[in-house]
Design an enzyme around this catalytic site. Sequence first.
Site, PDB file in Angstrom:
ATOM      1  N   LEU B  73       0.807  -1.236   0.000  1.00  0.00           N
ATOM      2  CA  LEU B  73       0.000   0.000   0.000  1.00  0.00           C
ATOM      3  C   LEU B  73       0.833   1.275   0.000  1.00  0.00           C
ATOM      4  O   LEU B  73       0.522   2.228   0.721  1.00  0.00           O
ATOM      5  CB  LEU B  73      -0.966   0.005   1.202  1.00  0.00           C
ATOM      6  CG  LEU B  73      -2.020  -1.097   1.219  1.00  0.00           C
ATOM      7  CD1 LEU B  73      -2.736  -1.099   2.563  1.00  0.00           C
ATOM      8  CD2 LEU B  73      -3.023  -0.918   0.088  1.00  0.00           C
ATOM      9  N   CYS B 130      -6.140  -6.608   1.940  1.00  0.00           N
ATOM     10  CA  CYS B 130      -4.741  -6.528   1.496  1.00  0.00           C
ATOM     11  C   CYS B 130      -3.890  -7.479   2.326  1.00  0.00           C
ATOM     12  O   CYS B 130      -3.835  -7.353   3.553  1.00  0.00           O
ATOM     13  CB  CYS B 130      -4.195  -5.104   1.633  1.00  0.00           C
ATOM     14  SG  CYS B 130      -2.443  -5.031   1.181  1.00  0.00           S
ATOM     15  N   ILE B 191     -11.937 -11.243  -6.409  1.00  0.00           N
ATOM     16  CA  ILE B 191     -11.173 -11.474  -5.197  1.00  0.00           C
ATOM     17  C   ILE B 191      -9.932 -10.569  -5.141  1.00  0.00           C
ATOM     18  O   ILE B 191      -9.401 -10.197  -6.190  1.00  0.00           O
ATOM     19  CB  ILE B 191     -10.691 -12.952  -5.083  1.00  0.00           C
ATOM     20  CG1 ILE B 191      -9.839 -13.370  -6.282  1.00  0.00           C
ATOM     21  CG2 ILE B 191     -11.873 -13.880  -4.907  1.00  0.00           C
ATOM     22  CD1 ILE B 191      -9.177 -14.750  -6.166  1.00  0.00           C
ATOM     23  N   GLY B 217      -3.075 -12.928 -11.234  1.00  0.00           N
ATOM     24  CA  GLY B 217      -2.842 -13.414 -12.595  1.00  0.00           C
ATOM     25  C   GLY B 217      -3.697 -14.629 -12.900  1.00  0.00           C
ATOM     26  O   GLY B 217      -4.453 -15.107 -12.047  1.00  0.00           O
ATOM     27  N   GLY B 243      -9.954 -11.373 -10.928  1.00  0.00           N
ATOM     28  CA  GLY B 243      -9.008 -12.438 -10.583  1.00  0.00           C
ATOM     29  C   GLY B 243      -8.531 -13.136 -11.845  1.00  0.00           C
ATOM     30  O   GLY B 243      -9.208 -14.022 -12.354  1.00  0.00           O
ATOM     31  N   GLY B 244      -7.415 -12.669 -12.365  1.00  0.00           N
ATOM     32  CA  GLY B 244      -6.789 -13.343 -13.509  1.00  0.00           C
ATOM     33  C   GLY B 244      -7.443 -13.125 -14.852  1.00  0.00           C
ATOM     34  O   GLY B 244      -7.190 -13.894 -15.792  1.00  0.00           O
ATOM     35  N   GLY B 265      -6.830  -6.682 -13.665  1.00  0.00           N
ATOM     36  CA  GLY B 265      -5.704  -6.316 -12.813  1.00  0.00           C
ATOM     37  C   GLY B 265      -4.364  -6.563 -13.471  1.00  0.00           C
ATOM     38  O   GLY B 265      -3.903  -5.798 -14.316  1.00  0.00           O
TER      39      GLY B 265
END
Lengths: 258, 303
Positions: B73, B130, B191, B217, B243-244, B265
């Site tokens: 962070l 996190c 997620i 990933g 998520g991926g 992401g």
Amino acid sequence: MKKFMLDLIIKKNEVLNDQYSLLILSSSEKLPEMLPGQFAEVRVDNSPTTFLRRPISINYVDYEANELWLLIQIVGDGTKKMCELKAGNTLNLVFPLGNTFTFPENKDAKILLVGGGVGIAPLLFWGSYLKERGYNCNFVLGGRSKENLLQLCEFERFGNVYTTTEDGSHGEKGFVTQHSLLKASNFDYIFTCGPTPMMKAVAAYATQTKAFCEVSLENTMACGFGACLCCVTDTTEGHLCVCTEGPVFNITKLKWQI
Amino acid sequence: MANLNINIGKLQLKNPVMTASGTFGYGPEFSDFFDVSRIGGIFVKGTTLRDRQGNAYPRMAETPSGMLNAVGLQNKGVDYFINHILPTVKDIDTNIIVNVSGSTINDYIETAEKLNSIEKIPAIELNISCPNVKEGGMAFGTSCLSAAQVVKEVRRAYQKELIVKLSPNVTDISEIALAVEAEGADSVSLINTLLGMAIDSEKRKPVLSTITGGLSGPAVKPIALRMVWQVANSVKIPVIGMGGIMNAADAIEFLLAGASAIQIGTANFIDPTVAIKVLDGINEYLDRHGFQSVTEIIGALEV
């Protein structure tokens, strides 16, 4: 400086020895402007174990021939795949990324560029830039043995070249910082890239001799353009991304114990 | 062309494609590559009450089909965001959503309060997941009690769209989702990364300075998809899936599993134009299957 994601064409893969390849890339379009010190994030296709792009220094740009050179050392599966590429293959690059070196204030400045191993890569482009603009450069290039000394003929086009090898197989025996040139002369500007212990030794020499000194760092990266914050180095301004605030840093900004 | 508009509670999206916190900077980092205002929203880097330097380098390890990160962070704090970063992104014509994290409940409340009055920010994503900070973060998101408590307190301080980002590092993610829904979360996103580890066998040392880090990933996609499906079948509030996701097909799978929108992401690191490719691919899919609106495929999984 605008960043691009482009498919470039391999014009030639010059295998320098079993560890290094020089990839000469071109494009049907005019290549964008790039600066010495900048790098490209290279996508490695067909390597199941390579997920992320690989940050690779821009070794040289020949705008007339519309060529971009990347010097690759095989260190893992990704770089191995890159070195296996053949003329006509394409390579996807996100570039140009990162900052550049600082031009010395006057043309008479005594300039030393120190490179070790594959760390010589950005120094060729920087040397060519300095030469074109009327500066005189001295290069001290080092490696474990003569197989690790690369592109010597290319460097000779842009200044005086001195070498060291740890086994004495080329030039003076020892590390770059032990070269007699460093004892015989003082330099106003020192630029270096290579293994961290070597750069720290060069930074220590620069500090002792009160020379201006910039180093080009090579941290592991995910994105290469400031989105992931993975490649930070500790500086007087806190954690800074090597990809956007570097890779070139003045040694006074780094929190190195030297 | 099908209608791509979608609402996440009070939040209106021009399309369901957004970018995940910590993978897209604040937006301008990507503006050389595509017009970032075309996507439905940008979740900016995790923001805390005060400046954080994050964890020591190395913070990243490549893994099979993914990566571990332990950034921790790093950000300049909410005031810096409001005063210095917001002016540079306020003209981007899409939803700018701030991911909010904290070490204590008070940190979350104060940060959320400061953002409540910012017109340009229509929503916050409460990061109780996190895995890379010593205090707070995932600690809040791994028990129903603490997740409910932080959401309850922030809900009082924040009136706009409150999205709660869930951790996959739990036994039953649906329970956590139900707990935060009961305390007034408007939607959930999931997620966050999975807690993982990498070792350098030659050096006999951990790769990351923090020893453990968050896995993301395509390696995590099947887990993410399963969790989105479970949560979407448990709660009544909208679910944002991630998520991926690497391409449009992945994104469509999440929509079919019940996500009303998705976030991209890690893929942004490999292809900075991936968000636009996903958007175009969803469009093409809807046309090819004769759907008039993207809403028709949300939760449309046939089991």
